[in-house]
Design an enzyme around this catalytic site. Structure first.
Site, PDB file in Angstrom:
ATOM      1  CE  LYS A  97      -7.283  -2.341   9.416  1.00  0.00           C
ATOM      2  NZ  LYS A  97      -6.602  -1.824   8.192  1.00  0.00           N
ATOM      3  CE1 TYR A 100      -2.394  -5.408   8.781  1.00  0.00           C
ATOM      4  CE2 TYR A 100      -2.455  -4.039  10.759  1.00  0.00           C
ATOM      5  CZ  TYR A 100      -3.093  -4.592   9.654  1.00  0.00           C
ATOM      6  OH  TYR A 100      -4.426  -4.345   9.429  1.00  0.00           O
ATOM      7  CG  PHE A 111       1.864   0.984   4.150  1.00  0.00           C
ATOM      8  CD1 PHE A 111       1.444  -0.018   5.017  1.00  0.00           C
ATOM      9  CD2 PHE A 111       1.949   0.693   2.787  1.00  0.00           C
ATOM     10  CE1 PHE A 111       1.124  -1.286   4.546  1.00  0.00           C
ATOM     11  CE2 PHE A 111       1.625  -0.582   2.300  1.00  0.00           C
ATOM     12  CZ  PHE A 111       1.213  -1.568   3.190  1.00  0.00           C
ATOM     13  NE  ARG A 144      -9.316  -9.133   1.774  1.00  0.00           N
ATOM     14  CZ  ARG A 144      -8.272  -8.349   2.100  1.00  0.00           C
ATOM     15  NH1 ARG A 144      -7.746  -8.384   3.324  1.00  0.00           N
ATOM     16  NH2 ARG A 144      -7.764  -7.516   1.226  1.00  0.00           N
ATOM     17  CB  THR A 150      -6.699  -1.968   0.458  1.00  0.00           C
ATOM     18  OG1 THR A 150      -6.569  -3.384   0.397  1.00  0.00           O
ATOM     19  CG2 THR A 150      -5.811  -1.399   1.550  1.00  0.00           C
ATOM     20  NE  ARG A 162     -10.749  -2.131   4.291  1.00  0.00           N
ATOM     21  CZ  ARG A 162      -9.827  -3.044   4.017  1.00  0.00           C
ATOM     22  NH1 ARG A 162      -9.810  -3.660   2.849  1.00  0.00           N
ATOM     23  NH2 ARG A 162      -8.902  -3.345   4.930  1.00  0.00           N
ATOM     24  CG  ASN A 174      -8.342   0.176   5.559  1.00  0.00           C
ATOM     25  OD1 ASN A 174      -8.177  -0.129   6.737  1.00  0.00           O
ATOM     26  ND2 ASN A 174      -7.665  -0.389   4.576  1.00  0.00           N
ATOM     27  CG  HIS A 211      -7.046  -7.249   9.412  1.00  0.00           C
ATOM     28  ND1 HIS A 211      -6.011  -7.166   8.515  1.00  0.00           N
ATOM     29  CD2 HIS A 211      -7.148  -8.563   9.779  1.00  0.00           C
ATOM     30  CE1 HIS A 211      -5.489  -8.387   8.357  1.00  0.00           C
ATOM     31  NE2 HIS A 211      -6.162  -9.241   9.118  1.00  0.00           N
ATOM     32  CD  GLU A 263      -4.261 -11.988   9.510  1.00  0.00           C
ATOM     33  OE1 GLU A 263      -5.505 -12.036   9.386  1.00  0.00           O
ATOM     34  OE2 GLU A 263      -3.515 -11.332   8.754  1.00  0.00           O
TER      35      GLU A 263
END
Ligand code: IDP
Ligand code: MG
Length: 140
Positions: free
Chosen positions: A12, A52, A60, A88, A94, A105, A115, A118, A129
């Site tokens: 990100k 998203y 948010f 993950r 998250t 993270r 964070n 993704h 995606e």
């Protein structure tokens, strides 16, 4: 049963800004995930919002669109056994305060929003995606 999967990963804007692209990629490679596609892009708010869209009713969502379009990101397809859940695990929770030590993270993220990475959360999200950013001929 181990399955070869593909998953969509994004470094990100805060990850690019913090100059940790190499560190993040190296964690994936060290864990046995292979980079099957990679590029740097700068999304506008509409593109970030489309990506998203699943979160469009969340409080948010507006901030998330602004954050994800605030600078360039690195989008990649990772391939390997159980790549979706393994990615993950490497990312961590998250909220970085809840992320296990040694995860991306826990080590780099500053907040539940900013964070660093993704990762697709299921085969269904990966199948939306991955083609959101890559044509078949861009995945090797
Ligand atoms: P994930 O990235 O771990 O899959 P999601 O719940 O899918 O988490 O949320 C997508 C992204 O939205 C998060 O990575 C984070 O950037 C942002 N986000 C999630 N929850 C919050 C929140 O409570 N406040 C602000 N931003 C959030
Ligand atoms: Mg998610």
């Amino acid at each position: 049963m181990a399955r070869i999967e593909r998953t969509l990963s994004i470094i990100k804007p805060d990850g690019v800004e913090k100059n940790v692209i190499g560190d993040v990629l190296s964690r994936f490679e060290s864990a046995g995930l292979r980079v099957a596609a990679i590029k740097m892009i700068h999304m506008n708010e509409e593109e970030a919002g489309g990506f998203y869209a699943v979160h469009k009713e969340r409080p948010f969502y507006q901030d998330l669109k602004k954050y994800m379009s605030s600078g360039p990101v690195v989008v990649l397809v990772l391939e390997g056994e159980n790549a979706i859940s393994r990615n993950r695990d490497i990312m961590g929770a998250t909220d970085p305060k809840k992320a296990d030590p040694g995860t991306i993270r826990a080590d780099h993220a500053q907040s539940i929003e900013r964070n660093i990475v993704h990762g697709s959360d299921s085969p269904e999200s990966a199948s939306f995606e991955v083609p959101y950013f890559f044509d078949d001929k861009e995945i090797f």
